[in-house]
Design an enzyme around this catalytic site. Structure first.
Site: not given
Lengths: 135, 100, 119
Positions: C39, C77-79, C82
């Site tokens: 994501f 989820v991409c840090v 995010a």
């Protein structure tokens, strides 16, 4: 390194697999975040020693326009980053001739040295890829 | 290669850009708002028909249905597929380029 | 065949997350493997467990969690994306984890097909 690559131990896990990755940039900068976050993926991909190429077409060519000054909009000017890509061994940058011409631009208007290709040449290049990521 | 287009041709030039880069033998799948390009009576139908001489066209049925568009109004030769058909196309045609 | 999926838009705002979900279900039904959904961009909002859609609507976030639980799909989820958007561990729905962009590149290397859903 493992922080930027998401904990992936690059050397161990890819085991020599080299795939052709193409990043297709079709959106103008600043109006949406796609260009900036797309570039972040490109930078990370460098750590994986893959065969990476970037193409700029449609409004994506505006990402490379010289003379971007973002102070008044208070956003990060990321256009200098394209010049740094060479330092990451990412040197296959292609810009579509038709997209440039439609916008009244030439390669001289761009912040970085690129190879200008026709839509047909880009289409052929695209068809050779294993992975195409478009932002 | 499989190309997907998810925008209405009335709103963006994504379909046009896609067709400029779809080589003979590749396929185009129209999904989401892209399905409007599959209809017979739009200003874009001729462009699609011309492209169909070299490129196979598919349209996602669930997206047509959701928008009240009948399969009978789809340009002759465009195949209506479901999500399973979408998966099959990615298997058959290889690398996928999404014209977002 | 092994699939990697990239979702670039948030739930509800855009159909991308829905199309990706139905694509994945169909791929699994056909016996394919979906090893990861990554994501990115506003797609990170798919992981927000505080999302409360109306009763008569689909629950996009729960749907992802269920998919992870039933099929062992890795939801990443991409840090960087995010953090920009305030998506942190304390609001992650079950089945999601936060990690780096390397997970996306790795998915491209490992999967037979990487399919992008976005705006």
């Amino acid at each position: 390194m493992s922080e930027v690559t998401g904990g992936v131990e690059v050397e161990e896990e890819i085991g020599g697999t080299v795939k052709k990755f193409m990043f297709v940039n079709r959106k103008a900068p600043y109006g949406t975040i796609y260009a900036l976050e797309g570039l972040e993926v490109v930078l990370i991909s460098a750590a994986f020693d893959q065969d990476v190429s970037l193409v700029f077409l449609d409004d994506g060519v505006y990402q490379l326009k010289k003379g971007q000054h973002t102070k008044a909009v208070d956003m990060k000017n990321f256009s200098p980053t394209y010049r740094a890509l060479e330092g990451y061994d990412i040197d296959k940058l292609y810009v579509e001739k038709e997209s440039l011409e439609e916008r009244g631009l030439t390669a001289d208007d761009l912040v970085v040295d690129v190879e200008v290709l026709t839509a047909e040449e880009i289409a052929k290049l695209m068809a050779e890829q294993d992975v195409v990521l478009s932002f | 290669m499989l190309h997907t287009v998810n925008k209405s041709p009335f709103q963006t030039r994504n379909l046009e850009s896609c067709l400029r880069h779809a080589l003979p033998g590749s396929a185009v799948l129209l999904i989401e708002d892209g399905v409007y390009a599959a209809l017979q009576d739009t200003p874009f139908a001729d462009m699609v028909r011309k492209a169909m001489e070299q490129v196979r066209f598919y349209v996602l049925g669930p997206d047509l249905e959701a928008r009240g568009m009948e399969p009978s109004k789809v340009i002759d030769g465009i195949e209506v597929v479901d999500y399973g058909g979408f998966v099959d196309l990615t298997v058959e045609y290889g690398t996928v380029q999404s014209w977002l | 065949m092994k699939f990697g999926i990239l979702v670039n838009e948030g739930p509800f705002q855009h159909q991308a997350a829905d199309t990706a979900y139905h694509f994945i279900k169909a791929a699994l039904d056909r016996g394919h493997e979906v090893h990861r959904v990554f994501f990115y961009h506003d797609g990170v909002n798919n992981a927000n467990k505080l999302s409360e859609p109306q009763q008569d609507d689909r629950n996009v976030v729960h749907r992802w969690s269920k998919l992870a639980e039933e099929h062992g799909i890795d939801l990443v989820v991409c840090v960087a994306a995010a953090l920009r958007r305030g998506i942190k561990d304390e609001i992650l729905a079950p089945g999601f984890r936060i990690s780096g962009l390397g997970q996306l590149v790795e998915s491209g290397i490992q999967a037979d097909r990487l399919v992008v859903f976005g705006d």
